[in-house]
Write an enzyme that holds these catalytic residues in place. Structure first.
Site, PDB file in Angstrom:
ATOM      1  N   SER A   1      -7.194   4.754   8.980  1.00 62.50           N
ATOM      2  CA  SER A   1      -7.894   4.666   7.762  1.00 62.50           C
ATOM      3  C   SER A   1      -7.417   3.415   6.808  1.00 62.50           C
ATOM      4  CB  SER A   1      -7.898   5.979   7.026  1.00 62.50           C
ATOM      5  OG  SER A   1      -8.390   5.855   5.718  1.00 62.50           O
TER       6      SER A   1
ATOM      7  N   HIS B   1       0.753  -1.055  -0.070  1.00 61.91           N
ATOM      8  CA  HIS B   1       0.028  -0.248  -0.101  1.00 61.91           C
ATOM      9  C   HIS B   1       0.894   1.300  -0.100  1.00 61.91           C
ATOM     10  CE1 HIS B   1      -3.578   2.357   0.569  1.00 61.91           C
ATOM     11  NE2 HIS B   1      -2.903   3.128   1.348  1.00 61.91           N
TER      12      HIS B   1
ATOM     13  N   ASP C   1     -14.637   3.915   7.476  1.00 58.00           N
ATOM     14  CA  ASP C   1     -13.605   4.535   6.934  1.00 58.00           C
ATOM     15  C   ASP C   1     -14.151   5.233   5.768  1.00 58.00           C
ATOM     16  OD1 ASP C   1     -10.916   5.524   6.542  1.00 58.00           O
ATOM     17  OD2 ASP C   1     -11.196   4.460   4.662  1.00 58.00           O
TER      18      ASP C   1
ATOM     19  N   ARG D   1     -13.554  13.746   6.084  1.00 57.83           N
ATOM     20  CA  ARG D   1     -12.334  14.338   6.269  1.00 57.83           C
ATOM     21  C   ARG D   1     -11.990  15.223   4.948  1.00 57.83           C
ATOM     22  NH1 ARG D   1      -8.823   9.588   6.995  1.00 57.83           N
ATOM     23  NH2 ARG D   1      -7.024  10.909   7.238  1.00 57.83           N
TER      24      ARG D   1
ATOM     25  N   LYS E   1      -8.360  -0.649   6.495  1.00 57.30           N
ATOM     26  CA  LYS E   1      -8.869  -1.457   5.144  1.00 57.30           C
ATOM     27  C   LYS E   1      -7.652  -2.663   4.748  1.00 57.30           C
ATOM     28  CE  LYS E   1      -8.485   2.793   3.287  1.00 57.30           C
ATOM     29  NZ  LYS E   1      -8.691   4.009   2.869  1.00 57.30           N
TER      30      LYS E   1
HETATM   31  N1  URA Z   1      -5.275   7.054   2.115  1.00 48.14           N
HETATM   32  C1  URA Z   1      -6.169   6.501   3.041  1.00 48.14           C
HETATM   33  O1  URA Z   1      -6.800   5.412   2.365  1.00 48.14           O
HETATM   34  N2  URA Z   1      -6.601   7.148   4.016  1.00 48.14           N
HETATM   35  C2  URA Z   1      -5.864   8.226   4.364  1.00 48.14           C
HETATM   36  O2  URA Z   1      -6.161   8.734   5.448  1.00 48.14           O
HETATM   37  C3  URA Z   1      -5.012   8.769   3.698  1.00 48.14           C
HETATM   38  C4  URA Z   1      -4.670   8.152   2.704  1.00 48.14           C
END
Ligand code: URA
Length: 441
Positions: free
Chosen positions: A183, A82, A161, A168, A187
């Site tokens: 966040s 990621h 999220d 956000r 995931k």
């Molecule tokens: N990517 C995400 O999935 N969440 C964030 O808060 C910032 C970047």
């Protein structure tokens, strides 16, 4: 317990309990807590911060707000990767096939771009026929038969999220350490892989602008991964300038293919080798990181990574001939060069501005519902440290509307700073938090 009390406690700098965090996440996901209270809570968190303990509890609450994918019917150690988001970052399209070509199963759910940063799913949609949304059984079957599948994240993964991120994004509360860690990791943990390699971006084109905050973010995320029983490592990499040369969806996929052919820009090739080597190492297909690096380097040279790319595109219904025929990609009608108006060396290319120029061309979206222009984007012909003389092409703009091209050109001209002095090239990979938690600088 009321939402008012929770907002008040955080506003005053208190540490929230698990019950309070669960109350907020469950209530907000169900729709019982309104956006105005959630916004006030986020702003209190933004200014007061979250302790490590609160961040862990928030991650857990968001992770279990929806489905947790069961990948146990795929044998082997499943490794995810990621990136915290940047400009020109198309590494997933390279490292996924490279690691898979070394035998690491890759079951990856990716996101779309928002704001000036791009997303893998939009990029993949520039390949005609590629299906980014498939049933979970097909996703698992593809990993079992091909070794890799990359699809869009379903609405059932960490729905808390999904809702909170959208809020956000419009309340200026994205760039907070605890909220970003929670966040991303909620995931990643819900997506079911056994190991995670993180690429934490640092610089003008990233959420974390300086090294120390990127290191702290990486530390938080690695610890969250470990405490959830996942082998986790994090690279901290430069995003002062865009990665590679291409910014924009189809242009980036073409560049990823070029990297897999051994013909890509040096920076993204090197970063992809290091990230995929770490995936191979965590996937236990090599005893050491050095051995893993040799494996991915070999598979880049013998085109096994490219072959894997072609196989996974085909498995998703995409036209695999695109790897040899770039005319099959959407192509922009207008091409305009940006020229250097000064002699010297490129001192900076503000990555966020290049991202904004791509956005102006239609390559990204301002709002979730916006339709993007897959052919639009920018090819950077000069990178930081390169010598330029007056009239040299520094960037090539690909667009479909004169007005948008004009706007992008003005932004790119400002994004480049040329200086008389020779520049010291910045290190692309600034640090690695290896999975046993030792830091390597
Ligand atoms: N990517 C995400 O999935 N969440 C964030 O808060 C910032 C970047």
């Amino acid at each position: 317990m009321t939402m008012y009390d929770i907002i008040y406690k955080k506003r005053e700098g208190g540490e929230l309990t698990k019950e309070e965090i669960d109350f907020f996440i469950e209530g907000y996901t169900r729709g019982d807590i309104p956006d105005y209270q959630a916004s006030a809570f986020l702003m209190a968190v933004y200014f007061r911060g979250l302790t490590k303990k609160e961040t862990f509890m928030l991650t857990d609450a968001m992770r279990y707000s929806g489905d947790n994918i069961d990948l146990s019917s795929i044998s082997g150690i499943k490794v995810d990767k990621h990136s915290t988001g940047g400009v020109g970052d198309k590494t997933t399209l390279i490292v996924g096939p490279l690691a898979a070509s070394c035998g690491v199963p890759i079951a990856k759910m990716s996101g779309r771009g928002l704001g000036f940063t791009g997303g893998t799913i939009d990029k993949l949609e520039s390949i005609s026929g590629y299906r980014t949304s498939v049933e979970s059984q097909e996703f698992i079957d593809t990993v079992n038969s091909v070794g890799i599948s990359v699809i869009g994240q379903t609405a059932h993964i960490a729905p808390a999220d999904k809702k909170l991120y959208a809020l956000r994004d419009v309340t200026a509360t994205v760039d907070n350490m605890g909220l970003i860690s929670g966040s991303i990791m909620s995931k990643k943990l819900a997506s079911g892989s056994d190991a995670i390699v993180l690429d934490v971006k640092c610089g003008s084109g990233a959420f974390m602008k300086d090294f120390d905050s990127a290191l702290k973010l990486a530390d938080y995320m690695v610890e969250i991964g470990h405490s959830a029983g996942k082998k986790t490592a994090a690279f901290i990499t430069d995003m002062a300038q865009p990665l590679g040369s291409a910014v924009g969806n189809a242009l980036e996929v073409k560049e990823a293919i070029n990297v897999l052919k051994g013909e890509g820009p040096e920076d993204i090739t090197e970063l992809s080798l290091q990230l995929s080597a770490y995936m191979v190492f965590l996937g236990e297909k090599a005893k050491t990181y050095e051995e893993a690096y040799q494996m991915v380097e070999t598979n880049l040279k013998n085109l096994k990574g490219l072959e894997k790319f072609s196989q996974f595109v085909k498995a998703h219904g995409g036209n695999e001939n695109i790897i040899y025929d770039f005319n099959l990609f959407p192509t922009a009608k207008i091409k305009v060069n940006v020229l250097a108006n000064q002699e010297g060396y490129v001192e900076t290319i503000h990555a966020d501005d290049i991202g904004r120029a791509a956005l102006a061309l239609g390559a990204g979206r301002h709002k979730k519902e916006d339709k993007i222009d897959l052919s639009a984007g920018i090819l950077l012909q000069k990178k930081m440290g390169d010598k330029v003389t007056v009239g040299d092409v520094i960037a090539e703009i690909h667009g479909n509307e004169d007005e948008k091209v004009k706007e992008a050109k003005a932004i790119i001209e400002k994004a480049y700073k040329v200086s008389k002095n020779k520049q010291i090239k910045q290190k692309l990979i600034k640090a690695l938090i290896a999975y046993k938690n030792e830091k390597i600088y």
